[in-house]
Motif scaffolding. Structure first.
Motif, mmCIF file in Angstrom:
data_model
loop_
_atom_site.group_PDB
_atom_site.id
_atom_site.type_symbol
_atom_site.label_atom_id
_atom_site.label_comp_id
_atom_site.label_asym_id
_atom_site.label_seq_id
_atom_site.Cartn_x
_atom_site.Cartn_y
_atom_site.Cartn_z
ATOM 1 N N PRO A 168 6.163 -3.776 -0.096
ATOM 2 C CA PRO A 168 5.571 -4.035 2.001
ATOM 3 C C PRO A 168 7.206 -4.474 2.236
ATOM 4 O O PRO A 168 7.439 -5.277 1.556
ATOM 5 C CB PRO A 168 4.810 -4.993 1.773
ATOM 6 C CG PRO A 168 3.719 -4.635 1.296
ATOM 7 C CD PRO A 168 4.487 -4.123 0.120
ATOM 8 N N LYS A 169 7.111 -4.848 3.805
ATOM 9 C CA LYS A 169 8.918 -4.987 3.454
ATOM 10 C C LYS A 169 8.852 -6.123 4.096
ATOM 11 O O LYS A 169 10.083 -7.023 3.205
ATOM 12 C CB LYS A 169 9.686 -4.302 4.759
ATOM 13 C CG LYS A 169 9.824 -2.516 5.004
ATOM 14 C CD LYS A 169 10.585 -2.396 6.640
ATOM 15 C CE LYS A 169 10.939 -0.944 6.122
ATOM 16 N NZ LYS A 169 11.442 -0.168 7.397
ATOM 17 N N SER A 170 7.989 -6.844 4.088
ATOM 18 C CA SER A 170 7.770 -8.648 4.064
ATOM 19 C C SER A 170 8.177 -9.243 2.819
ATOM 20 O O SER A 170 8.826 -10.186 2.655
ATOM 21 C CB SER A 170 6.305 -8.674 4.782
ATOM 22 O OG SER A 170 5.202 -8.208 3.919
ATOM 23 N N MET A 171 7.779 -8.185 2.104
ATOM 24 C CA MET A 171 7.836 -9.248 0.461
ATOM 25 C C MET A 171 9.020 -9.044 0.330
ATOM 26 O O MET A 171 9.657 -9.741 -0.543
ATOM 27 C CB MET A 171 6.614 -8.436 -0.445
ATOM 28 C CG MET A 171 6.395 -8.847 -1.554
ATOM 29 S SD MET A 171 5.267 -7.716 -2.632
ATOM 30 C CE MET A 171 4.189 -8.044 -2.164
ATOM 31 N N ILE A 172 9.640 -7.372 0.834
ATOM 32 C CA ILE A 172 11.255 -7.891 0.422
ATOM 33 C C ILE A 172 11.454 -8.545 0.941
ATOM 34 O O ILE A 172 13.250 -8.941 -0.117
ATOM 35 C CB ILE A 172 11.898 -5.786 0.488
ATOM 36 C CG1 ILE A 172 11.113 -5.147 -0.519
ATOM 37 C CG2 ILE A 172 13.484 -5.791 0.805
ATOM 38 C CD1 ILE A 172 11.322 -4.226 -0.039
ATOM 39 N N GLU B 159 -3.342 -6.785 0.161
ATOM 40 C CA GLU B 159 -3.890 -6.702 1.580
ATOM 41 C C GLU B 159 -2.455 -5.185 0.691
ATOM 42 O O GLU B 159 -3.765 -3.978 1.744
ATOM 43 C CB GLU B 159 -3.148 -7.686 2.443
ATOM 44 C CG GLU B 159 -1.686 -7.452 2.952
ATOM 45 C CD GLU B 159 -1.344 -8.285 3.620
ATOM 46 O OE1 GLU B 159 -2.360 -8.433 4.551
ATOM 47 O OE2 GLU B 159 -0.466 -8.853 3.730
ATOM 48 N N ASP B 160 -2.108 -4.912 -0.037
ATOM 49 C CA ASP B 160 -0.981 -4.230 0.387
ATOM 50 C C ASP B 160 -1.704 -3.336 -1.137
ATOM 51 O O ASP B 160 -1.112 -2.283 -1.341
ATOM 52 C CB ASP B 160 0.059 -4.569 -0.139
ATOM 53 C CG ASP B 160 0.938 -4.763 -1.103
ATOM 54 O OD1 ASP B 160 0.092 -6.510 -0.960
ATOM 55 O OD2 ASP B 160 1.493 -5.246 -1.867
ATOM 56 N N ASP B 161 -2.672 -3.704 -1.586
ATOM 57 C CA ASP B 161 -2.964 -3.574 -3.130
ATOM 58 C C ASP B 161 -4.339 -3.031 -2.905
ATOM 59 O O ASP B 161 -4.720 -2.835 -4.283
ATOM 60 C CB ASP B 161 -2.284 -4.371 -4.287
ATOM 61 C CG ASP B 161 -0.919 -4.025 -4.223
ATOM 62 O OD1 ASP B 161 -0.600 -2.219 -4.352
ATOM 63 O OD2 ASP B 161 0.238 -4.656 -5.048
ATOM 64 N N ARG B 162 -5.378 -3.645 -2.566
ATOM 65 C CA ARG B 162 -6.702 -3.452 -2.510
ATOM 66 C C ARG B 162 -7.346 -1.894 -2.812
ATOM 67 O O ARG B 162 -7.922 -2.133 -3.837
ATOM 68 C CB ARG B 162 -7.433 -3.490 -1.083
ATOM 69 C CG ARG B 162 -6.819 -4.774 -0.633
ATOM 70 C CD ARG B 162 -7.354 -5.339 0.794
ATOM 71 N NE ARG B 162 -7.257 -6.841 0.939
ATOM 72 C CZ ARG B 162 -7.923 -6.805 2.414
ATOM 73 N NH1 ARG B 162 -8.276 -6.302 3.595
ATOM 74 N NH2 ARG B 162 -6.830 -8.127 2.858
ATOM 75 N N SER B 163 -5.874 -0.828 -3.325
ATOM 76 C CA SER B 163 -6.772 0.428 -3.366
ATOM 77 C C SER B 163 -5.906 0.814 -4.764
ATOM 78 O O SER B 163 -6.236 1.625 -5.322
ATOM 79 C CB SER B 163 -6.797 1.439 -3.210
ATOM 80 O OG SER B 163 -5.060 1.721 -2.192
ATOM 81 N N ALA B 164 -5.581 -0.259 -5.671
ATOM 82 C CA ALA B 164 -4.989 0.080 -6.781
ATOM 83 C C ALA B 164 -5.843 -0.073 -7.806
ATOM 84 O O ALA B 164 -7.000 -1.255 -7.990
ATOM 85 C CB ALA B 164 -3.710 -1.375 -6.835
ATOM 86 N N PRO B 165 -6.105 0.712 -9.097
ATOM 87 C CA PRO B 165 -6.840 0.242 -9.703
ATOM 88 C C PRO B 165 -6.288 -0.542 -11.239
ATOM 89 O O PRO B 165 -4.933 -0.921 -11.022
ATOM 90 C CB PRO B 165 -6.942 1.753 -10.431
ATOM 91 C CG PRO B 165 -5.497 2.569 -10.227
ATOM 92 C CD PRO B 165 -5.125 1.754 -8.848
ATOM 93 N N THR B 166 -7.319 -0.962 -11.903
ATOM 94 C CA THR B 166 -6.625 -2.181 -12.881
ATOM 95 C C THR B 166 -7.261 -1.369 -14.042
ATOM 96 O O THR B 166 -7.973 -0.524 -14.382
ATOM 97 C CB THR B 166 -8.190 -3.099 -13.027
ATOM 98 O OG1 THR B 166 -8.095 -3.817 -11.660
ATOM 99 C CG2 THR B 166 -8.087 -4.161 -13.762
#
Length: 467
Positions: free
Chosen positions: A129-133, A5-12
């Motif tokens: 994301p802070k949740s990941m941290i 959800e935090d990387d849906r716009s990230a390119p491959t």
């Protein structure tokens, strides 16, 4: 394929060298139907397995307390032995309460402070994301405390059991004993002194006596007089405080300078906080990454943006530096070394106090300290990566399928029997790399080989049809 959800716009970006840029791309969800994505949370089974770990440690600790109230074996002694004739010290230098504060309460607080302030560290990419941290913080805190508990309780149960088994008199035993001198002949064990008439009823001459000669009404004080070997203060202090020294050395990267030669040490992408979040827009021009790429004869300029002259100049400077061995490592600051060894020196003081308080013989203290040191090292390595190559991280959680049992033929409790990916793998991986899992590797390779063979056959068929 569903992106986090935090990387849906990230390119491959698979065209960028993974040695320098570590671009983000989502690993395929092998074995999941209809492109279904796996949850990124620990399952209740995995959480339950760690709760069970804590329960086991608590139970073992309670058993250790019970052993402390069991009457130990009592080795025979001589009233003329100067090694057990020391006075009884009423006020100990390090009481049991102070020991518990030093080897448990202080390490618990220090681990909490270090994790909250320094984890996950400066390698976290912007936008994480802070949740990941916070998940990483809580996991490092959990493993830090769990390792400390394993170290302390292991040393505790080993020491308590050995004390009762050996029943060695303390240096102050005779001060506790209150021996029945008038009937001393009744308590002689072994050889008796010959009398002038040839009988064995001669005067006492230092023979060994049974512990029954001691008439002190304080049973606890008397029983404790036969618990000299090994030293519980020494083993507990070493278990808690040396573990803390290992923990601090890991988190502060305190080690003897060395040139890394193994993959986990020399590839910064493998030891950063969240490898998959590294972006090709921010190429990794750190010393370690450039050194690794240079060793593999990679083209530095081709791995970064050609329009970034600053990065190219930095890489050129790195390439000239890696030619010198002495420039590849340096000694950490001495103040960090002092912080790291301070718990170790405290453990030495606590152990030494048992000598000048006349509570233990020298060998008892040394052996107890050895027990604590071994338990501390084992517990630390049980939950943490090596200090030299682990970059301060703890091992990850067990997989769902192996939360309680792995079975024969499985080399790791981290691998999953059904899927290549486990919860959390999406942020812990290096792009373009697949784990060579001994359990799934052949299955995966066979699947890929079959796919390649099918594609090749289809291409050949099309070519024949065209002809």
């Amino acid at each position: 394929m569903i992106m986090p959800e935090d990387d849906r716009s990230a390119p491959t970006l698979n065209t960028i060298s993974p040695l320098l840029s570590h671009p983000y791309s989502k690993m395929p969800e092998y074995g999941l139907p209809n492109g279904q994505s796996r949850k990124s949370k620990l399952s209740a089974v995995v959480i339950g397995s760690y709760v069970f770990d804590w329960l086991i440690l608590i139970v073992v600790g309670i058993v250790g307390v019970i052993l402390g109230n069991v009457t130990p074996n009592k080795r025979p002694f001589s009233l003329q032995d100067p090694n057990i004739s020391f006075p009884f010290t009423v006020h100990e230098t390090v009481t049991s309460a102070l020991l518990l504060t030093c080897n448990a309460a202080i390490p618990v607080a220090v681990i909490l402070i270090v994790v909250m302030i320094f984890v996950p560290g400066p390698t976290v990419p912007p936008g994480t994301p802070k949740s990941m941290i916070w998940k990483r913080k809580l996991w490092e805190l959990h493993t830090g405390w769990l390792g400390l508990a394993l170290s302390l309780i292991s040393a505790w149960i080993i020491t308590q059991g050995m004390k009762n088994l050996f029943g060695k008199p303390r240096p102050d035993l005779l001060s506790r004993c209150q021996p029945d001198i008038a009937n001393i002949a009744q308590y002689i064990v072994g050889f008796h002194t010959p009398a002038d008439d040839g009988s064995l009823d001669g005067a006492y001459n230092g023979q060994l006596l049974s512990a029954d000669i001691c008439k002190n009404p304080d049973k606890h004080l008397l029983d404790d007089g036969f618990r000299s070997y090994p030293s519980g203060h020494a083993s507990s202090a070493a278990a808690g405080l040396i573990y803390l020294s290992f923990f601090l050395a890991s988190k502060f990267a305190i080690t003897i300078p060395f040139v890394p030669d193994s993959s986990p040490s020399k590839d910064t992408g493998l030891v950063t906080a969240f490898p998959s979040r590294l972006r090709s827009a921010n190429p990794d021009t750190s010393y370690e990454s450039v050194r690794q790429a240079a060793q593999h004869n990679q083209d530095m300029e081709a791995s970064v943006s050609p329009v970034d002259p600053a990065a190219a100049k930095q890489i050129e400077a790195h390439n000239s530096a890696v030619l010198s061995i002495r420039r590849q490592a340096a000694a950490p600051p001495v103040y960090l070394l002092l912080i790291t060894v301070l718990p170790f020196f405290t453990a030495i003081f606590i152990a030494s106090s048992r000598w000048f308080d006349f509570r233990h013989h020298g060998f008892d203290i040394l052996f107890g300290f050895l027990i604590g040191t071994i338990c501390a090292w084992f517990a630390f390595r049980y939950y943490h990566l090596p200090i030299r190559s682990g970059a301060g991280w703890a091992w990850g959680p067990r997989s769902h399928d192996k939360a309680f049992w792995a079975g024969l033929g499985s080399w790791s409790y981290a691998t999953d029997k059904k899927h290549w990916l486990r919860p959390g793998d999406e942020v812990e991986r290096i792009t373009g790399q697949h784990a060579d899992d001994i359990e799934l590797g052949m299955r995966y390779r066979s699947k890929m080989d079959n796919t390649s063979h099918a594609e090749g056959s289809e291409t050949a068929a099309r070519g024949s049809e065209h002809v």
